[in-house]
Design an enzyme around this catalytic site. Sequence first.
Site: not given
Length: 340
Positions: A118, A201, A204
């Site tokens: 991230k 993956k 959202k």
Amino acid sequence: MAESTFTPRVFSGIKPSGGLTLGNYLGAIKRWAEMQGKGIETIYCVVDLHAITVWQDPQDLHNGTREVTAGLIASGIDPATSILFNQSQVSAHAELAWIFNCVARVGWMNRMTQFKDKAGKNAEKVSLGLYAYPALMAADILVYHATHVPVGEDQKQHVELTRDIAAKFNHDYKVDFFPLTNPVIEGPATRVMNLRDGSKKMSKSGESDMERINMLDDADTIARKFKKARTDPEPLPDTLEGLAGRPEARNLVDIYAGLSDQTPEAVIADYAGAGWGRFKPALADLAVARLAPISDEMKRLMEDPGELDRILATGADKAEAIARPILEQTYDIVGLVRSR
Ligand code: AQP
């Protein structure tokens, strides 16, 4: 320490950081619903404090918390059976997280792959909260003495860190206070991949909407996204081994298996030799059949935000009743004075 000395209790959480995806549903929510009513207490949490580790527009966060709550209920989480609430309404999570910030080691945090993914090249500029995220997650779980945490594969490392934190706390303070929690990672779709890149993956917050199926997508959108999903030119093989090295193909078979409650082997047996022109429309039909009733119910529930807020408030009261005594015992163990 014997793990069995703790009464089994299930806890899991989900961030209101955008619309729910098929990855969230198959990897977590569907399985959370299935764990109810089996004689084990189930606690499910909309983890809004985790969401703000990256920027969230306040109004979007507010609406998103209700939307995720509606999604959980529409997917079968029964607020009368499970404790369902949002994290920020039970301050014991944040309080225990501070204690755990002082137990966890910087070296452990440096090994967290989700942080590296991230933060990317911007590690100096991301929030301190994003770095400390796994200590808050450990607090979410351990403030209930939860023994089982159903999650997708991506959260396995964080649950293992939760065990490390529990073990170090117990060792440092010479107590058997926190359980060593088990991740529960089961089923054919524990890591649903991005429809445009089988090495990433489904998320959202992924860049393109075409890479994910959202729980609120309509039938045409679902069909279009599966039609455009990246695959290879080969037809489906007649054994699962034949999917080795074909991540996009394997992903679609796993999604089919997850949605139809079959094993991937059974899906392959039914579709051996089929081309994508046959498999993708069948997958889209299956996804619509499973998701349409959920998204209809979600929309109905979202029309009454007052009722969703009442459900969250009741859940928070029940959660607080478990969490507060465990936090207070933790403070006593640590040696903090509690004189009121
Ligand atoms: N692609 C996935 N496959 C299987 N399980 C998944 N989960 C998430 N993505 C997949 C599981 O869903 C639960 C809730 O996840 P989360 O919302 O707390 O955080 P996340 O894992 O970071 O999910 P996202 O969708 O990728 O959110 P963003 O983009 O906001 O970071 C967890 O049990 C997770 O394993």
